[in-house]
Each structure stands twice: as structure tokens, then as C-alpha cells.
Write a protein that holds these residues in place. Structure first.
Motif, mmCIF file in Angstrom:
data_model
loop_
_atom_site.group_PDB
_atom_site.id
_atom_site.type_symbol
_atom_site.label_atom_id
_atom_site.label_comp_id
_atom_site.label_asym_id
_atom_site.label_seq_id
_atom_site.Cartn_x
_atom_site.Cartn_y
_atom_site.Cartn_z
ATOM 1 N N MET A 82 143.350 -1.286 -17.618
ATOM 2 C CA MET A 82 141.991 -1.080 -17.135
ATOM 3 C C MET A 82 141.021 -1.218 -18.321
ATOM 4 N N ARG A 83 140.066 -2.068 -18.186
ATOM 5 C CA ARG A 83 139.085 -2.350 -19.235
ATOM 6 C C ARG A 83 137.910 -1.382 -19.098
ATOM 7 N N GLN A 84 137.548 -0.715 -20.209
ATOM 8 C CA GLN A 84 136.418 0.200 -20.211
ATOM 9 C C GLN A 84 135.130 -0.574 -20.431
ATOM 10 N N ASP A 85 134.040 0.078 -20.073
ATOM 11 C CA ASP A 85 132.723 -0.518 -20.270
ATOM 12 C C ASP A 85 132.063 0.133 -21.485
ATOM 13 N N PRO A 86 131.839 -0.607 -22.572
ATOM 14 C CA PRO A 86 131.221 0.000 -23.762
ATOM 15 C C PRO A 86 129.772 0.424 -23.542
ATOM 16 N N ASN A 87 129.145 -0.056 -22.466
ATOM 17 C CA ASN A 87 127.758 0.335 -22.196
ATOM 18 C C ASN A 87 127.638 1.838 -21.976
ATOM 19 N N ASN A 88 128.672 2.463 -21.402
ATOM 20 C CA ASN A 88 128.644 3.916 -21.212
ATOM 21 C C ASN A 88 128.531 4.624 -22.555
ATOM 22 N N TYR A 89 129.237 4.122 -23.556
ATOM 23 C CA TYR A 89 129.181 4.695 -24.898
ATOM 24 C C TYR A 89 127.799 4.494 -25.504
ATOM 25 N N TRP A 90 127.265 3.288 -25.361
ATOM 26 C CA TRP A 90 125.942 3.002 -25.921
ATOM 27 C C TRP A 90 124.870 3.858 -25.256
ATOM 28 N N GLU A 91 124.993 4.072 -23.950
ATOM 29 C CA GLU A 91 124.020 4.922 -23.244
ATOM 30 C C GLU A 91 124.113 6.359 -23.729
ATOM 31 N N GLN A 92 125.339 6.822 -23.973
ATOM 32 C CA GLN A 92 125.515 8.181 -24.501
ATOM 33 C C GLN A 92 124.886 8.296 -25.888
ATOM 34 N N LEU A 93 125.089 7.297 -26.739
ATOM 35 C CA LEU A 93 124.483 7.310 -28.072
ATOM 36 C C LEU A 93 122.958 7.298 -27.990
ATOM 37 N N GLU A 94 122.417 6.553 -27.048
ATOM 38 C CA GLU A 94 120.962 6.514 -26.868
ATOM 39 C C GLU A 94 120.433 7.881 -26.437
ATOM 40 N N ARG A 95 121.158 8.541 -25.552
ATOM 41 C CA ARG A 95 120.770 9.883 -25.099
ATOM 42 C C ARG A 95 120.817 10.868 -26.278
ATOM 43 N N LEU A 96 121.836 10.754 -27.113
ATOM 44 C CA LEU A 96 121.952 11.632 -28.276
ATOM 45 C C LEU A 96 120.818 11.390 -29.261
ATOM 46 N N GLU A 97 120.421 10.157 -29.445
ATOM 47 C CA GLU A 97 119.295 9.841 -30.333
ATOM 48 C C GLU A 97 118.011 10.495 -29.833
ATOM 49 N N LYS A 98 117.824 10.521 -28.516
ATOM 50 C CA LYS A 98 116.636 11.174 -27.950
ATOM 51 C C LYS A 98 116.672 12.678 -28.208
ATOM 52 N N LEU A 99 117.867 13.276 -28.142
ATOM 53 C CA LEU A 99 117.990 14.702 -28.431
ATOM 54 C C LEU A 99 117.697 14.998 -29.898
ATOM 55 N N ILE A 100 118.118 14.114 -30.781
ATOM 56 C CA ILE A 100 117.812 14.283 -32.204
ATOM 57 C C ILE A 100 116.302 14.264 -32.413
ATOM 58 N N ARG A 101 115.622 13.301 -31.808
ATOM 59 C CA ARG A 101 114.159 13.221 -31.944
ATOM 60 C C ARG A 101 113.488 14.450 -31.340
ATOM 61 N N ALA A 102 114.014 14.942 -30.220
ATOM 62 C CA ALA A 102 113.415 16.122 -29.576
ATOM 63 C C ALA A 102 113.536 17.354 -30.471
ATOM 64 N N SER A 103 114.686 17.538 -31.098
ATOM 65 C CA SER A 103 114.854 18.703 -31.980
ATOM 66 C C SER A 103 113.913 18.610 -33.177
ATOM 67 N N GLU A 104 113.769 17.409 -33.726
ATOM 68 C CA GLU A 104 112.875 17.242 -34.872
ATOM 69 C C GLU A 104 111.415 17.400 -34.472
ATOM 70 N N LEU A 105 111.064 17.004 -33.281
ATOM 71 C CA LEU A 105 109.701 17.207 -32.788
ATOM 72 C C LEU A 105 109.401 18.699 -32.656
ATOM 73 N N LYS A 106 110.350 19.436 -32.106
ATOM 74 C CA LYS A 106 110.161 20.885 -31.973
ATOM 75 C C LYS A 106 109.994 21.539 -33.337
ATOM 76 N N ALA A 107 110.835 21.154 -34.282
ATOM 77 C CA ALA A 107 110.721 21.717 -35.641
ATOM 78 C C ALA A 107 109.368 21.359 -36.252
ATOM 79 N N GLY A 108 108.896 20.151 -36.019
ATOM 80 C CA GLY A 108 107.595 19.733 -36.533
ATOM 81 C C GLY A 108 106.451 20.526 -35.924
ATOM 82 N N ILE A 109 106.542 20.818 -34.645
ATOM 83 C CA ILE A 109 105.501 21.607 -33.973
ATOM 84 C C ILE A 109 105.482 23.030 -34.517
ATOM 85 N N ILE A 110 106.654 23.611 -34.695
ATOM 86 C CA ILE A 110 106.732 24.971 -35.255
ATOM 87 C C ILE A 110 106.118 24.990 -36.658
ATOM 88 N N PHE A 111 106.479 24.013 -37.466
ATOM 89 C CA PHE A 111 105.932 23.912 -38.819
ATOM 90 C C PHE A 111 104.413 23.787 -38.787
#
Length: 167
Positions: free
Chosen positions: A1-30
């Protein structure tokens, strides 16, 4: 059964958004800390009589500043988390991409090899794992920063109330 690498790329994209969100929150607090400290310093002359005559106000101000400094420390820590894990060389880790495979031709050959076989899933999984650890550390720092921001706000309110009572 062949996996779809797009699922991995979508997960990485979601994680990148979470990284930006955490840094935005830290910036607002600062930014809030900067605003409050700026207001305090701008009006230090108005607080001078109570600073000179009241140890309670000085203690409250010291506790406020200590909480601010700890909160700011966690804001900065959010921007630069210290994650040190050992992984094999990975074409998707930015540092490995630059330094891990030699020159650009060697890297190009390796990434083409990885992407054409099953190794892509292993390397994408490692990337998801490390980014998840980074996000976890960032959100821990943001939570601690928020906690100390809340405490600093309480000390500001107590200090202002004490100042108003003593006027």
C-alpha cells in the motif's frame, strides 16, 4: 500500500502555523510589558513620594518587576527554544540540508533519492516529531509567560490601589 506524502506535508504546514501562533502570543505579551513599563517610567515622578515613604509600595513594585522579568524571559525563550535531540541526517532539517550532505550537488542527489523511495516517510516523520517537540516547548514558555504576566498585572493593580489610597 502506497502512502500519500501530502498528509505529512499538510501536518508540517499545520505545525508551522502553531509555531507562528506561539511566537505571536509571546510578542503580544512582550508588547504589553513594554507598554506598562513605559507608562510607569514616564510617570515615575508621580510615584516618587509613595516610593520614598512606603516600603509596601516598594515591595509591590519589586514583585511586579520580578514577575515582568520572568515573563519576558519566557517570551524570549519561546523565540529560541533549546531542543537538542539526536537524529540521523535528514534532508528536511534545514541545518542538515545546508551542512549535512556536502555541496549542493550531493544534497540534490540525496533529496531526489529520498523523495523517490520509502525513505521520504521516515524523514518527514522525523521532521514532524522535532517540530512537535519545538511547539510543545514554545507553548510551555507562552503559558509560563502568561502566568507571570497575570501575576505582574495583579501587582500593578495592587500598587495602583495602594498609591491611590495613600494620596
Amino acid at each position: 500500500m502506497r502512502q500519500d506524502p501530502n498528509n505529512y506535508w499538510e501536518q508540517l504546514e499545520r505545525l508551522e502555523k502553531l509555531i507562528r501562533a506561539s511566537e505571536l502570543k509571546a510578542g503580544i505579551i512582550f508588547s504589553f510589558h513594554s507598554l506598562i513599563i513605559g507608562l510607569f517610567i514616564d510617570r515615575i515622578g508621580q510615584f516618587q513620594p509613595v516610593i520614598q515613604s512606603s516600603k509596601v509600595f516598594v515591595v509591590l513594585a519589586f514583585l511586579w518587576m520580578a514577575c515582568v522579568l520572568v515573563s519576558i524571559f519566557y517570551c524570549f525563550k519561546c523565540f529560541k527554544p533549546q531542543i537538542e535531540l539526536k537524529y540521523d541526517k535528514n534532508v528536511f532539517f534545514f541545518r542538515d540540508a545546508v551542512y549535512g550532505f556536502g555541496d549542493v550537488d550531493a544534497f540534490t542527489k540525496k533529496i531526489m533519492e529520498v523523495c523517490s523511495g520509502e525513505e521520504i516517510y521516515e524523514q518527514l516523520s522525523q521532521q514532524i516529531h522535532i517540530e512537535s517537540k519545538i511547539i510543545d516547548q514554545k507553548f510551555i514558555c507562552v503559558q509560563k509567560s502568561i502566568k507571570f504576566f497575570g501575576l505582574s498585572f495583579i501587582f500593578v493593580i495592587l500598587s495602583l490601589a495602594f498609591w491611590i489610597i495613600t494620596i
